[in-house]
Design a protein around this motif. Sequence first.
Motif, mmCIF file in Angstrom:
data_model
loop_
_atom_site.group_PDB
_atom_site.id
_atom_site.type_symbol
_atom_site.label_atom_id
_atom_site.label_comp_id
_atom_site.label_asym_id
_atom_site.label_seq_id
_atom_site.Cartn_x
_atom_site.Cartn_y
_atom_site.Cartn_z
ATOM 1 N N ARG A 104 5.934 -0.056 -10.520
ATOM 2 C CA ARG A 104 6.313 -1.394 -10.974
ATOM 3 C C ARG A 104 6.560 -2.337 -9.809
ATOM 4 N N ILE A 105 7.343 -1.929 -8.841
ATOM 5 C CA ILE A 105 7.606 -2.806 -7.700
ATOM 6 C C ILE A 105 6.341 -2.961 -6.837
ATOM 7 N N GLY A 106 5.553 -1.900 -6.736
ATOM 8 C CA GLY A 106 4.311 -1.963 -5.961
ATOM 9 C C GLY A 106 3.318 -2.948 -6.542
ATOM 10 N N TRP A 107 3.149 -2.920 -7.862
ATOM 11 C CA TRP A 107 2.207 -3.848 -8.499
ATOM 12 C C TRP A 107 2.729 -5.283 -8.455
ATOM 13 N N ALA A 108 4.036 -5.463 -8.595
ATOM 14 C CA ALA A 108 4.601 -6.817 -8.513
ATOM 15 C C ALA A 108 4.385 -7.394 -7.117
ATOM 16 N N LEU A 109 4.627 -6.588 -6.096
ATOM 17 C CA LEU A 109 4.398 -7.047 -4.724
ATOM 18 C C LEU A 109 2.906 -7.265 -4.466
ATOM 19 N N ALA A 110 2.062 -6.438 -5.061
ATOM 20 C CA ALA A 110 0.608 -6.611 -4.903
ATOM 21 C C ALA A 110 0.162 -7.964 -5.458
ATOM 22 N N MET A 111 0.763 -8.385 -6.569
ATOM 23 C CA MET A 111 0.418 -9.703 -7.113
ATOM 24 C C MET A 111 0.792 -10.805 -6.130
ATOM 25 N N LEU A 119 -6.224 -6.364 -10.695
ATOM 26 C CA LEU A 119 -5.797 -4.972 -10.865
ATOM 27 C C LEU A 119 -4.285 -4.895 -11.027
ATOM 28 N N ALA A 120 -3.548 -5.614 -10.184
ATOM 29 C CA ALA A 120 -2.088 -5.589 -10.247
ATOM 30 C C ALA A 120 -1.584 -6.162 -11.567
ATOM 31 N N LEU A 121 -2.178 -7.253 -12.012
ATOM 32 C CA LEU A 121 -1.788 -7.862 -13.282
ATOM 33 C C LEU A 121 -1.995 -6.878 -14.432
ATOM 34 N N THR A 122 -3.138 -6.212 -14.436
ATOM 35 C CA THR A 122 -3.445 -5.227 -15.476
ATOM 36 C C THR A 122 -2.470 -4.057 -15.442
ATOM 37 N N MET A 123 -2.264 -3.496 -14.261
ATOM 38 C CA MET A 123 -1.421 -2.301 -14.149
ATOM 39 C C MET A 123 0.053 -2.624 -14.400
ATOM 40 N N ALA A 153 0.838 -1.200 0.000
ATOM 41 C CA ALA A 153 0.000 0.000 0.000
ATOM 42 C C ALA A 153 0.875 1.253 0.000
ATOM 43 N N GLY A 154 1.911 1.255 0.818
ATOM 44 C CA GLY A 154 2.815 2.403 0.869
ATOM 45 C C GLY A 154 3.524 2.649 -0.447
ATOM 46 N N LEU A 155 4.002 1.582 -1.077
ATOM 47 C CA LEU A 155 4.684 1.724 -2.371
ATOM 48 C C LEU A 155 3.743 2.266 -3.434
ATOM 49 N N LEU A 156 2.521 1.757 -3.456
ATOM 50 C CA LEU A 156 1.566 2.226 -4.465
ATOM 51 C C LEU A 156 1.208 3.698 -4.245
ATOM 52 N N ILE A 157 0.999 4.073 -3.008
ATOM 53 C CA ILE A 157 0.681 5.477 -2.712
ATOM 54 C C ILE A 157 1.866 6.374 -3.073
ATOM 55 N N ALA A 158 3.086 5.899 -2.794
ATOM 56 C CA ALA A 158 4.285 6.692 -3.078
ATOM 57 C C ALA A 158 4.577 6.785 -4.570
ATOM 58 N N GLY A 159 3.956 5.931 -5.381
ATOM 59 C CA GLY A 159 4.146 6.003 -6.821
ATOM 60 C C GLY A 159 5.187 5.045 -7.362
ATOM 61 N N ALA A 160 5.709 4.133 -6.534
ATOM 62 C CA ALA A 160 6.661 3.125 -7.016
ATOM 63 C C ALA A 160 5.854 2.021 -7.681
#
Length: 150
Positions: free
Chosen positions: A70-77, A123-127, A61-68
């Motif tokens: 690629r790594i945020g979506w990979a971790l979300a998956m 959502l993560a897969l798409t983004m 959540a922190g990574l996605l909010i901060a705008g990181a």
Amino acid sequence: MTADQAPAPASAWWPRIAGALLALAVAAVHVVDQGGLPGSKTPAYVGVGYYIVEVAAVVTAGLLIAGAARIGWALAMAVAAGPLVGYVLSRGPGLPGYTDDIGNWTEPIGLASLAAEGLLFLLALTMLGRALAVERRAAATREPTREPRP
């Protein structure tokens, strides 16, 4: 600044907010399911797995909010896929020392978890796919650098 650290475009704020909220929902469901913090899931490896999911979801959540992105979506998956696999294994064949949930496919907290994890994964897969496509297009349009001839 690398692609992992580069802020996502301003127009992509709503998927990042949605992803962050879904990641936090995954964490919250697991906190509730383990009986709060510190919780009491047995066997111990299941409890540790819950802690890992919860911490990873908050970091995501922190990574996605901060705008990181690629790594945020990979971790979300991973945050979504891990508990999905755990749910299927614990309800299907069972896990070593953890057979209480075998066949318990319609437990309300489990269904809430599946919903949050499924939505987060899609959502993560798409983004992540979009981010990688943008990077590929950008790399393809750059002119190759040539070394100066002596």
